[in-house]
Design a protein around this motif. Sequence first.
Motif, PDB file in Angstrom:
ATOM      1  N   TRP A   1      -7.595   8.251   6.841  1.00 43.72           N
ATOM      2  CA  TRP A   1      -7.027   9.363   6.068  1.00 43.72           C
ATOM      3  C   TRP A   1      -7.637   9.411   4.673  1.00 43.72           C
ATOM      4  N   SER A   2      -7.832   8.241   4.053  1.00 42.73           N
ATOM      5  CA  SER A   2      -8.393   8.216   2.696  1.00 42.73           C
ATOM      6  C   SER A   2      -9.830   8.730   2.678  1.00 42.73           C
ATOM      7  N   THR A   3     -10.570   8.456   3.751  1.00 42.51           N
ATOM      8  CA  THR A   3     -11.946   8.953   3.849  1.00 42.51           C
ATOM      9  C   THR A   3     -11.968  10.465   3.984  1.00 42.51           C
ATOM     10  N   GLU A   4     -10.998  10.984   4.748  1.00 43.49           N
ATOM     11  CA  GLU A   4     -10.938  12.426   4.996  1.00 43.49           C
ATOM     12  C   GLU A   4     -10.290  13.191   3.842  1.00 43.49           C
ATOM     13  N   ASN A   5      -9.597  12.484   2.959  1.00 38.29           N
ATOM     14  CA  ASN A   5      -8.900  13.135   1.847  1.00 38.29           C
ATOM     15  C   ASN A   5      -9.235  12.425   0.529  1.00 38.29           C
ATOM     16  N   PRO A   6     -10.510  12.431   0.143  1.00 35.96           N
ATOM     17  CA  PRO A   6     -10.938  11.639  -1.024  1.00 35.96           C
ATOM     18  C   PRO A   6     -10.340  12.102  -2.345  1.00 35.96           C
ATOM     19  N   ASP A   7      -9.902  13.356  -2.408  1.00 33.28           N
ATOM     20  CA  ASP A   7      -9.397  13.893  -3.678  1.00 33.28           C
ATOM     21  C   ASP A   7      -7.879  13.786  -3.801  1.00 33.28           C
ATOM     22  N   ASN A   8      -7.225  13.344  -2.747  1.00 36.14           N
ATOM     23  CA  ASN A   8      -5.762  13.226  -2.789  1.00 36.14           C
ATOM     24  C   ASN A   8      -5.353  11.940  -3.498  1.00 36.14           C
ATOM     25  N   THR A   9      -4.562  12.068  -4.530  1.00 37.42           N
ATOM     26  CA  THR A   9      -4.099  10.887  -5.246  1.00 37.42           C
ATOM     27  C   THR A   9      -2.764  10.382  -4.702  1.00 37.42           C
ATOM     28  N   ALA A  10      -1.935  11.288  -4.205  1.00 35.53           N
ATOM     29  CA  ALA A  10      -0.641  10.905  -3.645  1.00 35.53           C
ATOM     30  C   ALA A  10      -0.749  10.810  -2.130  1.00 35.53           C
TER      31      ALA A  10
ATOM     32  N   PRO B   1       0.932  10.898   1.498  1.00 34.01           N
ATOM     33  CA  PRO B   1       2.168  11.365   2.153  1.00 34.01           C
ATOM     34  C   PRO B   1       2.864  10.232   2.891  1.00 34.01           C
ATOM     35  N   ARG B   2       4.153  10.382   3.106  1.00 34.03           N
ATOM     36  CA  ARG B   2       4.936   9.328   3.750  1.00 34.03           C
ATOM     37  C   ARG B   2       4.594   9.193   5.223  1.00 34.03           C
ATOM     38  N   SER B   3       4.065  10.241   5.835  1.00 32.13           N
ATOM     39  CA  SER B   3       3.661  10.168   7.238  1.00 32.13           C
ATOM     40  C   SER B   3       2.301  10.833   7.394  1.00 32.13           C
ATOM     41  N   ILE B   4       1.448  10.220   8.231  1.00 29.33           N
ATOM     42  CA  ILE B   4       0.069  10.748   8.375  1.00 29.33           C
ATOM     43  C   ILE B   4      -0.303  10.899   9.848  1.00 29.33           C
ATOM     44  N   GLY B   5       0.623  11.344  10.669  1.00 28.65           N
ATOM     45  CA  GLY B   5       0.319  11.539  12.081  1.00 28.65           C
ATOM     46  C   GLY B   5       1.155  10.651  12.971  1.00 28.65           C
ATOM     47  N   GLU B   6       0.642  10.369  14.164  1.00 29.07           N
ATOM     48  CA  GLU B   6       1.367   9.562  15.147  1.00 29.07           C
ATOM     49  C   GLU B   6       0.466   8.470  15.707  1.00 29.07           C
ATOM     50  N   HIS B   7       1.113   7.410  16.201  1.00 28.42           N
ATOM     51  CA  HIS B   7       0.405   6.370  16.948  1.00 28.42           C
ATOM     52  C   HIS B   7       1.354   5.759  17.973  1.00 28.42           C
TER      53      HIS B   7
ATOM     54  N   ASP C   1       5.226   5.360 -10.218  1.00 30.31           N
ATOM     55  CA  ASP C   1       6.279   6.365 -10.389  1.00 30.31           C
ATOM     56  C   ASP C   1       6.925   6.693  -9.048  1.00 30.31           C
ATOM     57  N   ASN C   2       7.146   5.642  -8.250  1.00 34.24           N
ATOM     58  CA  ASN C   2       7.827   5.742  -6.957  1.00 34.24           C
ATOM     59  C   ASN C   2       7.051   6.555  -5.927  1.00 34.24           C
ATOM     60  N   GLN C   3       5.744   6.685  -6.119  1.00 29.76           N
ATOM     61  CA  GLN C   3       4.872   7.347  -5.161  1.00 29.76           C
ATOM     62  C   GLN C   3       3.770   6.371  -4.755  1.00 29.76           C
ATOM     63  N   LEU C   4       3.281   6.525  -3.527  1.00 30.46           N
ATOM     64  CA  LEU C   4       2.178   5.690  -3.057  1.00 30.46           C
ATOM     65  C   LEU C   4       0.846   6.304  -3.465  1.00 30.46           C
ATOM     66  N   THR C   5      -0.053   5.437  -3.925  1.00 31.77           N
ATOM     67  CA  THR C   5      -1.391   5.887  -4.268  1.00 31.77           C
ATOM     68  C   THR C   5      -2.369   4.741  -4.019  1.00 31.77           C
ATOM     69  N   PHE C   6      -3.641   5.061  -3.818  1.00 33.48           N
ATOM     70  CA  PHE C   6      -4.639   4.025  -3.609  1.00 33.48           C
ATOM     71  C   PHE C   6      -5.002   3.364  -4.930  1.00 33.48           C
ATOM     72  N   SER C   7      -5.370   2.092  -4.853  1.00 33.83           N
ATOM     73  CA  SER C   7      -5.774   1.351  -6.040  1.00 33.83           C
ATOM     74  C   SER C   7      -7.181   0.819  -5.860  1.00 33.83           C
ATOM     75  N   ASN C   8      -7.960   0.846  -6.935  1.00 29.58           N
ATOM     76  CA  ASN C   8      -9.299   0.275  -6.915  1.00 29.58           C
ATOM     77  C   ASN C   8      -9.313  -1.137  -7.491  1.00 29.58           C
TER      78      ASN C   8
END
Length: 374
Positions: free
Chosen positions: A278-287, A289-295, A359-366
């Motif tokens: 998901w991060s590869t497909e959405n490089p500009d998204n900083t936040a 989402p709580r759900s990213i599909g199904e498995h 701020d209670n949101q998930l984000t990627f860290s470098n």
Amino acid sequence: MSNEYTLYGAPMSLYTGKARSYLNYKQLAYREVFSSLKVYKNVIVPNTGVRYVPVLKTPAGEYLQDTAHIIDTLEQAPTSRSVTPVTAKQKLVSQLFEIWGDEWLVIPAMHYRWNKDNFPFIYEEFGKVVFPNMPSFVRAYVGKKVGAKFKGFVPMLGITEKSIPAIEDWYENHVLKLLNEHFAEHDYLLGTKPCVGDFALMGPLYAHLFRDPAPGKIMHTLAPNVVKWVLRMNQKNVPEGRYLNNDEVPTSLLSLLKRMFKEQWPVLESTVKHLEKWSTENPDNTAIPRSIGEHSFTIGEVTERRAIASFHQWKVQRVLNCYYQFNGSEKPLVDNFLKEIGGLDAMQLHIKNWIIREDNQLTFSNTDILSIGL
């Protein structure tokens, strides 16, 4: 400045039960405020940016959201009643039960609440959110509409006609059975003192599976020692206790841990892989989402589909971060223990894109993983 904490939550809230139990054990002064719509609007959302409970207001006026974050924060203060074991195996086991209680026991908790005969009780409970002071029949009517949103999460957790028999068999004949045997010998998971893992179990085992009428009857019938543990976990003035000597992990917990690695861990690994994609497909998204599909997931012999909860990666990072800190003589002891319960390969899980809460949101860290405050 007051020395009192304020806990915003609700009796029927899974994670409020966890936070309340923790505050009681720590013997911290607090008052509990029911999270009505008015409280959500005027307190919770303005101060946290999210609509989740519990929320803990500290004496300094800070608002903490998410029970893992609440416990982490309060554990940093000097106290003689720490709930974090200091020895290696016990520390890791506590973390494993945290992720199991917080994220996997939600499955039977939600099933037994919404698919069993807990009505009108549970509708009245949810009706209090809108009309806390109205008669029970009014609350039940309104609560049915409010509860419909939460009931809608049931299939998202993979709880379907296909999976329900396996879920019930797992919970009643494995979880309750083994925990009942364990608590016949031990007050808590690791001795006469609760650990973080105990409080994680308290969420689902109290608010849903003990307190709701239908599963409550099942627990009283099948697992009276679990009932005693729940009551003990809610007490305010228990002795501090101590963990078992020599870093001992009771053998009565091993089957639970083995099944955790067999059934829950593949879901966690899959979540990590899907988040990387998901991060590869959405490089500009900083936040995130709580759900990213199904498995897929499997309980017993049944495989079903469920939503991918991105928050699970943040929780599995906590387990891995605990494991990464072991060195010297600790690591071979932990590795041998993990081999015994089928978890050594699990600890080799590679996470390319670590996430943090801001701020209670998930984000990627470098940031390098070992410098992240997980």
